[in-house]
Write an enzyme that holds these catalytic residues in place. Structure first.
Site, short mmCIF file in Angstrom:
data_model
loop_
_atom_site.label_atom_id
_atom_site.label_comp_id
_atom_site.label_asym_id
_atom_site.label_seq_id
_atom_site.Cartn_x
_atom_site.Cartn_y
_atom_site.Cartn_z
N SER A 113 0.81 -1.22 0.00
CA SER A 113 0.00 0.00 0.00
C SER A 113 0.85 1.27 0.00
O SER A 113 1.66 1.48 -0.89
CB SER A 113 -0.95 -0.04 1.19
OG SER A 113 -1.85 1.03 1.13
N HIS A 114 0.70 2.06 1.05
CA HIS A 114 1.35 3.37 1.12
C HIS A 114 2.74 3.29 1.71
O HIS A 114 3.40 4.31 1.87
CB HIS A 114 0.48 4.29 1.98
CG HIS A 114 0.11 3.63 3.27
ND1 HIS A 114 -0.86 2.65 3.33
CD2 HIS A 114 0.61 3.73 4.51
CE1 HIS A 114 -0.95 2.20 4.57
NE2 HIS A 114 -0.06 2.84 5.31
N ASP A 277 -2.21 6.67 -3.30
CA ASP A 277 -1.08 6.01 -2.64
C ASP A 277 -0.44 4.95 -3.53
O ASP A 277 -0.79 4.80 -4.70
CB ASP A 277 -1.52 5.42 -1.30
CG ASP A 277 -2.38 4.19 -1.46
OD1 ASP A 277 -3.11 4.11 -2.48
OD2 ASP A 277 -2.34 3.30 -0.60
N ASP A 279 -0.70 1.74 -3.98
CA ASP A 279 -1.52 0.78 -4.72
C ASP A 279 -2.85 1.36 -5.19
O ASP A 279 -3.71 0.62 -5.69
CB ASP A 279 -1.76 -0.47 -3.87
CG ASP A 279 -2.55 -0.17 -2.61
OD1 ASP A 279 -2.44 0.95 -2.09
OD2 ASP A 279 -3.29 -1.06 -2.14
N ASP A 281 -5.49 2.80 -3.66
CA ASP A 281 -6.79 2.74 -2.99
C ASP A 281 -7.05 3.93 -2.07
O ASP A 281 -8.18 4.17 -1.67
CB ASP A 281 -6.98 1.40 -2.23
CG ASP A 281 -5.89 1.13 -1.22
OD1 ASP A 281 -4.96 1.95 -1.10
OD2 ASP A 281 -5.97 0.08 -0.55
N ARG A 282 -6.02 4.71 -1.75
CA ARG A 282 -6.24 5.88 -0.90
C ARG A 282 -6.38 7.15 -1.75
O ARG A 282 -5.93 7.19 -2.90
CB ARG A 282 -5.06 6.09 0.05
CG ARG A 282 -4.94 5.00 1.08
CD ARG A 282 -3.88 5.34 2.10
NE ARG A 282 -3.93 4.32 3.15
CZ ARG A 282 -3.39 4.45 4.35
NH1 ARG A 282 -2.75 5.55 4.67
NH2 ARG A 282 -3.49 3.48 5.23
N LYS A 376 -11.26 0.11 -1.03
CA LYS A 376 -11.37 1.54 -1.17
C LYS A 376 -10.75 1.92 -2.51
O LYS A 376 -9.98 1.14 -3.08
CB LYS A 376 -10.71 2.26 -0.01
CG LYS A 376 -9.28 1.88 0.27
CD LYS A 376 -8.83 2.54 1.56
CE LYS A 376 -7.42 2.13 1.94
NZ LYS A 376 -7.38 1.15 3.02
C1 G1P Z 1 -4.09 1.60 8.29
C2 G1P Z 1 -5.30 2.49 8.45
C3 G1P Z 1 -6.54 1.71 8.11
C4 G1P Z 1 -6.43 1.12 6.71
C5 G1P Z 1 -5.16 0.31 6.60
C6 G1P Z 1 -4.92 -0.19 5.18
O1 G1P Z 1 -4.17 0.52 9.19
O2 G1P Z 1 -5.38 3.02 9.74
O3 G1P Z 1 -7.65 2.56 8.20
O4 G1P Z 1 -7.54 0.30 6.43
O5 G1P Z 1 -4.03 1.11 6.97
O6 G1P Z 1 -4.80 0.86 4.26
P1 G1P Z 1 -3.39 0.48 10.60
O7 G1P Z 1 -1.95 0.74 10.29
O8 G1P Z 1 -3.95 1.63 11.40
O9 G1P Z 1 -3.69 -0.85 11.18
ZN ZN Z 2 -3.23 1.48 -0.27
#
Ligand code: G1P
Ligand code: ZN
Length: 543
Positions: A113-114, A277, A279, A281-282, A376
């Protein structure tokens, strides 16, 4: 080509977190690490025989090699077909869409992801179900259990196959279909939004900057915004996905997307800014001199979704993660539709979406989406905002102001303390959890505590229960703070402090966010003692 059965042993630490398995890339490259986890996935879902899967990811370092391993293992275990994004690329929402569109048995998404990418950064792998959504806890628990008993895996002995060329090839008995990663997703967006209206918006001189942060949404943004909607070339910046995201931290928030923030708060800012981000989704959306908090964004989109063709019939209900502000709840109440509060993580929305209980959902962590996929979706949120702006003929600031006038304002912020030693983080959370029962009725920093608990959730569709999802302290005036530990980090612990205060208006709707939250911040510090325990002056990321 022969099928090899390779002996292996359980590897510690293969427990999927908030969103799949995430580790340092150097851990993922270890002997049998990927193979063990993929075998555990295949075992947990009842094998691969006769099944069709989707495969792709955000293009981060090590993805091409992992894609080949997954293909060889699926082929060895009797899968019928794997649909792969060209060059093994697929944004997470596009992967979710392909899983659904082709009625497959699920898919593998290679992404952290990010989190930054590269040999010294992070890698991740997750499995999504036939509904297109992340595997629910029952399945991730079964995957983890399988990683603890594994003794061998099966893999085809074969050369790497070409994933650059579109079309169908074979790997052993299995079909491999390489598809354009963007086309089907872009077509889906055309069914949801008023593309002619958006084309007219851009033709009329509307200026936008979309920062893809050298990650997966570059090609998607370029195709949709510049090619299909006619936004000028250069609207998409950092549009080429790179294995290390160009050294960026591809997380669209004011801290990490500071270049975009500088432009949007500078002279001659465009009308609209957005970022996505690693991937895809954000999303973060920004107006001229106007930051939109993700919780507000969800509420605004819920209140205005009917302005877009895909939602003209109205929305069935909304869902938000527990730490997300209650702004969207106020919209749901006004509209007389259902509202749901789930634990953190997109996997909890899947059942609600599948059951038709909700149409829109979102999280404070820059995630918004709808029932068009089961993840998302960053670009989707950007396009819905564009559609709303085009229909209302207003600026982002005007849309926000009228929303707050109508519903009041939920001042909101998240303070992250990243990279804490695990024992320090536990030393903050555990004592507070132990005191929850005695807090209601007491007063801290002049604020009376009305309720305190550790959030637990019973899924209204399948009855499954998830416990210990975050400590909530709610004050008599409705303000609250929430503390939980991140489930996506790969090193140490990240403590998240979520802060919220509601102001009904019409006065005090334009306060500075941190100033408005100051009493809640002070109460949280007094109760949890984060600064003292961590030895930090304050959070290192504020959103
Ligand atoms: C974080 C975000 C959560 C999101 C997840 C995946 O998770 O807080 O809302 O769904 O990334 O993108 P966390 O690191 O808080 O467990
Ligand atoms: Zn992501």
């Amino acid at each position: 080509m022969s099928i090899l059965t390779v002996e292996t042993m359980p590897i510690e630490g293969q427990k999927p977190g908030t969103s799949g398995l995430r580790k340092k890339t150097r851990v993922f490259v270890g002997t049998h690490f990927v193979e063990n986890f993929v075998q555990a996935i295949l075992d947990a879902i009842g094998g691969a025989a006769g099944k069709t899967f989707v495969l792709g990811g955000d293009g981060r370092y090590f993805s091409p090699q992992v894609a080949q391993v997954i293909l060889r293992m699926c082929a060895a275990q009797g899968a019928k077909k794997v649909i792969v994004g060209q060059d093994a690329l697929l944004s997470t929402p596009a992967a979710s869409h392909l899983i659904r569109l082709n009625k497959t048995d699920g898919g593998f998404i290679m992404s952290a992801s990010h989190n930054p990418g590269g040999l010294d950064e992070d890698f991740g792998l997750k499995f999504n179900m036939p509904n297109g959504g992340p595997a629910p806890e029952g399945v991730t628990d079964a995957i983890f259990a399988a990683t603890k008993t594994i003794s061998s895996y099966r893999i085809l002995e074969a050369q790497d196959i070409d994933l650059d060329t579109l079309g169908e090839t074979r790997l052993g008995e299995m079909a491999v279909q390489v598809v354009d990663p963007v086309a089907d997703y872009a077509d889906l967006m055309e069914t949801l939004f008023d593309f002619p209206k958006l084309r007219a918006l851009f033709a009329g001189g509307f200026r936008m900057r979309f920062d893809a942060m050298c990650a997966i949404t570059g090609p998607y943004g370029t195709e949709i915004l510049e090619r299909r909607l006619g936004a000028p070339e250069g609207t998409v910046v950092n549009g080429t996905p790179l294995p290390d995201f160009g050294g960026m931290h591809p997380d669209p928030n004011p801290t990490w997307a500071h270049d975009l923030m500088d432009v949007m708060f500078g002279d001659d800012a465009p009308d609209f800014g957005a970022a996505s981000d690693g991937d895809g989704d954000r999303n973060m959306v920004v107006g001229k001199n106007t930051y939109v908090s993700p919780s507000d964004s969800l509420a605004v989109l819920a209140a205005n979704a009917h302005l877009a063709p895909g939602y003209r019939g109205g929305i069935a209900g909304v869902a938000r993660s527990m730490p997300t502000s209650a702004a969207v709840d106020l919209v749901a109440d006004a509209m007389g539709i259902g509202k749901f509060e789930t634990p953190t993580g997109w996997k909890f929305f899947g059942n609600l979406l599948d059951a038709g209980k909700v149409t829109l959902c979102g999280e404070e962590s820059f995630g918004t989406g709808s029932d068009h996929v089961r993840e998302k979706d960053g670009l989707w949120a950007v396009l819905l905002w564009l559609n709303v702006l085009a229909e209302r003929g207003e600026t982002v600031a005007e849309v926000l102001e009228s929303h707050w006038k109508a519903f009041g304002r939920n001042y909101y912020s998240r303070h992250d303390y990243e990279g804490l030693p695990v024992d320090v983080a536990d030393g903050i959370v555990d004592p507070l959890r132990a005191r929850l029962g005695e807090l209601p009725g007491t007063t801290v920093e002049g604020m009376e505590i009305a309720a305190a608990d550790d959030f637990a959730y019973t899924d209204p569709v399948d009855g499954s229960v998830s416990q210990m999802q975050g400590l909530r302290i709610v004050f008599a005036d409705g303000s609250r703070f929430v503390i939980r530990l991140s489930g996506t980090g790969t090193e140490g612990a990240t403590l998240r402090l979520y802060l919220e205060r509601y102001v009904a208006g019409p006065e005090d709707l334009g306060l500075d966010v941190q100033a408005a939250l100051a009493p809640v911040i002070a109460a949280a510090e007094t109760l949890a003692g984060i600064k003292a325990a961590s030895g930090r002056d304050g959070p290192n990321v504020v959103t």
